[in-house]
Design an enzyme around this catalytic site. Structure first.
Site, PDB file in Angstrom:
ATOM      1  N   TYR A 121     -12.148   4.482  14.205  1.00 19.08           N
ATOM      2  CA  TYR A 121     -10.764   4.597  13.334  1.00 19.08           C
ATOM      3  C   TYR A 121     -10.890   6.874  12.419  1.00 19.08           C
ATOM      4  O   TYR A 121      -9.562   7.130  13.334  1.00 19.08           O
ATOM      5  CB  TYR A 121     -11.168   4.396  11.999  1.00 19.08           C
ATOM      6  CG  TYR A 121     -10.498   4.278  10.283  1.00 19.08           C
ATOM      7  CD1 TYR A 121      -9.018   4.074  10.133  1.00 19.08           C
ATOM      8  CD2 TYR A 121     -10.134   5.295   9.746  1.00 19.08           C
ATOM      9  CE1 TYR A 121      -7.980   4.099   9.332  1.00 19.08           C
ATOM     10  CE2 TYR A 121      -9.013   5.722   8.487  1.00 19.08           C
ATOM     11  CZ  TYR A 121      -8.579   4.833   8.423  1.00 19.08           C
ATOM     12  OH  TYR A 121      -7.198   5.316   6.895  1.00 19.08           O
ATOM     13  N   SER A 164       6.352  -4.385   9.113  1.00 19.20           N
ATOM     14  CA  SER A 164       5.226  -4.813   9.398  1.00 19.20           C
ATOM     15  C   SER A 164       5.402  -6.244  10.325  1.00 19.20           C
ATOM     16  O   SER A 164       5.824  -6.774  10.796  1.00 19.20           O
ATOM     17  CB  SER A 164       4.458  -4.851   7.812  1.00 19.20           C
ATOM     18  OG  SER A 164       4.805  -6.858   6.788  1.00 19.20           O
ATOM     19  N   GLY A 182       1.232  -0.780   0.273  1.00 16.43           N
ATOM     20  CA  GLY A 182       0.006  -0.395   0.109  1.00 16.43           C
ATOM     21  C   GLY A 182       0.409   1.248   0.527  1.00 16.43           C
ATOM     22  O   GLY A 182       2.362   1.502  -0.580  1.00 16.43           O
ATOM     23  N   ILE A 183       0.343   1.849   1.175  1.00 21.83           N
ATOM     24  CA  ILE A 183       0.849   3.791   0.532  1.00 21.83           C
ATOM     25  C   ILE A 183       2.305   3.694   1.317  1.00 21.83           C
ATOM     26  O   ILE A 183       3.052   4.620   1.185  1.00 21.83           O
ATOM     27  CB  ILE A 183      -0.177   4.491   1.271  1.00 21.83           C
ATOM     28  CG1 ILE A 183      -1.645   4.398   0.554  1.00 21.83           C
ATOM     29  CG2 ILE A 183       0.791   5.848   1.550  1.00 21.83           C
ATOM     30  CD1 ILE A 183      -1.792   5.255   2.131  1.00 21.83           C
ATOM     31  N   ASN A 219       3.391   5.618   9.405  1.00 22.23           N
ATOM     32  CA  ASN A 219       2.350   5.032   8.081  1.00 22.23           C
ATOM     33  C   ASN A 219       1.130   3.606   8.586  1.00 22.23           C
ATOM     34  O   ASN A 219       0.249   3.938   8.117  1.00 22.23           O
ATOM     35  CB  ASN A 219       2.888   4.938   7.118  1.00 22.23           C
ATOM     36  CG  ASN A 219       2.458   3.538   6.201  1.00 22.23           C
ATOM     37  OD1 ASN A 219       0.968   4.337   5.346  1.00 22.23           O
ATOM     38  ND2 ASN A 219       1.963   2.165   6.013  1.00 22.23           N
ATOM     39  N   ALA A 220       2.082   2.802   9.480  1.00 20.52           N
ATOM     40  CA  ALA A 220       1.118   1.766   9.743  1.00 20.52           C
ATOM     41  C   ALA A 220       0.474   2.017  10.504  1.00 20.52           C
ATOM     42  O   ALA A 220       0.062   2.397  11.181  1.00 20.52           O
ATOM     43  CB  ALA A 220       2.044   0.760  10.544  1.00 20.52           C
ATOM     44  N   VAL A 255       3.373  -2.847  15.264  1.00 20.55           N
ATOM     45  CA  VAL A 255       3.438  -1.822  16.367  1.00 20.55           C
ATOM     46  C   VAL A 255       2.551  -1.070  16.944  1.00 20.55           C
ATOM     47  O   VAL A 255       3.007   0.144  18.153  1.00 20.55           O
ATOM     48  CB  VAL A 255       3.132  -0.907  15.669  1.00 20.55           C
ATOM     49  CG1 VAL A 255       4.540  -0.119  14.048  1.00 20.55           C
ATOM     50  CG2 VAL A 255       2.405  -0.144  14.610  1.00 20.55           C
TER      51      VAL A 255
HETATM   52  N1  LIG Z   1      -5.843   3.311   1.616  1.00 21.63           N
HETATM   53  C1  LIG Z   1      -6.195   4.220   1.581  1.00 21.63           C
HETATM   54  O1  LIG Z   1      -6.981   4.392   0.925  1.00 21.63           O
HETATM   55  C2  LIG Z   1      -6.153   5.425   3.255  1.00 21.63           C
HETATM   56  C3  LIG Z   1      -6.591   6.692   2.898  1.00 21.63           C
HETATM   57  C4  LIG Z   1      -6.158   7.186   3.711  1.00 21.63           C
HETATM   58  C5  LIG Z   1      -5.973   6.937   4.945  1.00 21.63           C
HETATM   59  N2  LIG Z   1      -5.148   5.509   4.634  1.00 21.63           N
HETATM   60  C6  LIG Z   1      -4.281   5.218   6.072  1.00 21.63           C
HETATM   61  O2  LIG Z   1      -2.798   5.007   5.444  1.00 21.63           O
HETATM   62  C7  LIG Z   1      -1.962   4.243   6.053  1.00 21.63           C
HETATM   63  C8  LIG Z   1      -2.047   2.618   5.025  1.00 21.63           C
HETATM   64  O3  LIG Z   1      -2.532   2.381   4.585  1.00 21.63           O
HETATM   65  P1  LIG Z   1      -2.759   1.414   3.636  1.00 21.63           P
HETATM   66  O4  LIG Z   1      -3.955   1.637   3.026  1.00 21.63           O
HETATM   67  O5  LIG Z   1      -1.938   1.901   2.414  1.00 21.63           O
HETATM   68  O6  LIG Z   1      -2.978   0.231   3.881  1.00 21.63           O
HETATM   69  P2  LIG Z   1      -2.785  -1.091   4.199  1.00 21.63           P
HETATM   70  O7  LIG Z   1      -2.652  -2.045   1.973  1.00 21.63           O
HETATM   71  O8  LIG Z   1      -3.531  -2.322   4.155  1.00 21.63           O
HETATM   72  O9  LIG Z   1      -1.299  -1.101   4.525  1.00 21.63           O
HETATM   73  C9  LIG Z   1      -1.099  -1.384   5.549  1.00 21.63           C
HETATM   74  C10 LIG Z   1       0.319  -1.466   5.387  1.00 21.63           C
HETATM   75  O10 LIG Z   1       0.593  -1.574   7.612  1.00 21.63           O
HETATM   76  C11 LIG Z   1       1.429  -2.958   7.855  1.00 21.63           C
HETATM   77  N3  LIG Z   1       0.533  -3.077   9.480  1.00 21.63           N
HETATM   78  C12 LIG Z   1      -0.751  -3.227   9.788  1.00 21.63           C
HETATM   79  N4  LIG Z   1      -0.777  -3.214  10.850  1.00 21.63           N
HETATM   80  C13 LIG Z   1       0.279  -3.339  11.564  1.00 21.63           C
HETATM   81  C14 LIG Z   1       1.264  -3.001  13.185  1.00 21.63           C
HETATM   82  N5  LIG Z   1       0.156  -3.515  13.921  1.00 21.63           N
HETATM   83  N6  LIG Z   1       2.009  -2.793  13.037  1.00 21.63           N
HETATM   84  C15 LIG Z   1       3.051  -3.605  11.827  1.00 21.63           C
HETATM   85  N7  LIG Z   1       2.724  -3.463  10.694  1.00 21.63           N
HETATM   86  C16 LIG Z   1       1.442  -3.188  10.569  1.00 21.63           C
HETATM   87  C17 LIG Z   1       0.398  -3.982   7.033  1.00 21.63           C
HETATM   88  O11 LIG Z   1       1.801  -5.233   7.058  1.00 21.63           O
HETATM   89  P3  LIG Z   1       0.740  -6.357   7.895  1.00 21.63           P
HETATM   90  O12 LIG Z   1      -0.222  -6.365   7.870  1.00 21.63           O
HETATM   91  O13 LIG Z   1       2.566  -7.332   7.515  1.00 21.63           O
HETATM   92  O14 LIG Z   1       1.621  -6.090   9.734  1.00 21.63           O
HETATM   93  C18 LIG Z   1       0.924  -2.965   5.308  1.00 21.63           C
HETATM   94  O15 LIG Z   1       2.544  -3.061   5.501  1.00 21.63           O
HETATM   95  C19 LIG Z   1      -2.975   3.540   7.176  1.00 21.63           C
HETATM   96  O16 LIG Z   1      -2.591   4.614   8.426  1.00 21.63           O
HETATM   97  C20 LIG Z   1      -3.780   4.006   6.713  1.00 21.63           C
HETATM   98  O17 LIG Z   1      -5.246   4.448   7.949  1.00 21.63           O
HETATM   99  C21 LIG Z   1      -4.549   5.122   3.910  1.00 21.63           C
END
Ligand SMILES: NC(=O)c1ccc[n+]([C@@H]2O[C@H](COP(=O)([O-])OP(=O)(O)OC[C@H]3O[C@@H](n4cnc5c(N)ncnc54)[C@H](OP(=O)(O)O)[C@@H]3O)[C@@H](O)[C@H]2O)c1
Length: 183
Positions: free
Chosen positions: A166, A44, A24-25, A98-99, A71
């Site tokens: 959230y 992660s 992701g991001i 970011n996580a 984290v």
């Molecule tokens: N995608 C969107 O539309 C969007 C919009 C606004 C904000 N955001 C924010 O952007 C950030 C990234 O979102 P994303 O959509 O890219 O998410 P994603 O695709 O689900 O990726 C999340 C990343 O964080 C890791 N992660 C999750 N929980 C964790 C933990 N407890 N400890 C360590 N690593 C952890 C995941 O790996 P593992 O699961 O393997 O640990 C993965 O590498 C988040 O903070 C989210 O709230 C996203």
């Protein structure tokens, strides 16, 4: 020959920690920072996914190291920052919190456990990692001093159905960001 524009955007010599960089991001941020020459560490929870990312980044000659870290666990955050301190000789230029996890449930069904889990994962982890990173950020030499980048969400400013928890974490993150900026 390097043009002035490329030089302006170089992060050569900079060090960065990006949490949640396996997809992701976070992954895009890791690749962007490393692409501009920064040395990046990311984490992660999934060791196999992380190793696959590390292998791909090595092939692309990106300077990225990885370690498993949840984290939401205090001891894991402390271990992560210790590893970063050792790898980057006590200096960190950029911390990207970011996580984070999305959690969707109607408010009347939310439990105390899910409240604290999401607070710890999305908000307190970012606050605590910022505290742990502080001594390293003070030693930053690139980009005009150390930077903390918190990945928030539009849900931190607006209300959406089923996103109460959230939204609380991301609204808190917005205030965390503003408050730390004043210090
Ligand atoms: N995608 C969107 O539309 C969007 C919009 C606004 C904000 N955001 C924010 O952007 C950030 C990234 O979102 P994303 O959509 O890219 O998410 P994603 O695709 O689900 O990726 C999340 C990343 O964080 C890791 N992660 C999750 N929980 C964790 C933990 N407890 N400890 C360590 N690593 C952890 C995941 O790996 P593992 O699961 O393997 O640990 C993965 O590498 C988040 O903070 C989210 O709230 C996203």
């Amino acid at each position: 020959m390097t043009s002035g524009r490329e030089k302006r955007w170089s992060l050569a010599g900079a060090t960065a920690l990006v949490t949640g960089g396996s997809k992701g991001i976070g992954r895009a941020i890791v690749e962007e920072l490393a692409g501009f020459g920064a040395r990046v560490h990311t984490c992660s929870r999934n060791a196999a996914e992380l190793e696959e990312c590390r292998r791909q980044w090595e092939e692309e000659e990106l300077a990225v190291t990885v370690s498993v870290c949840d984290v939401s666990v205090r001891a894991a955050r402390e271990k992560l920052m210790e590893m970063v301190r050792e790898s980057f000789d006590g200096k960190l230029d950029i911390l990207v919190n970011n996580a984070g996890q999305l959690f969707s449930k109607v408010a009347r069904e939310l439990t105390e456990n899910s409240y604290w889990h999401l607070m710890e994962t999305n908000l307190w982890s970012s606050f605590h990692l910022s505290q742990l990173a502080h001594p390293l950020l003070l030693n930053a030499s690139i980009c005009g001093g150390g930077s903390i980048i918190n990945i928030s969400s539009i849900a931190g400013s607006l209300g959406f159905p089923c996103f109460t928890l959230y939204s609380i974490t991301k609204g808190g993150m917005n205030q965390l960001t503003r408050s730390l900026a004043t210090e």
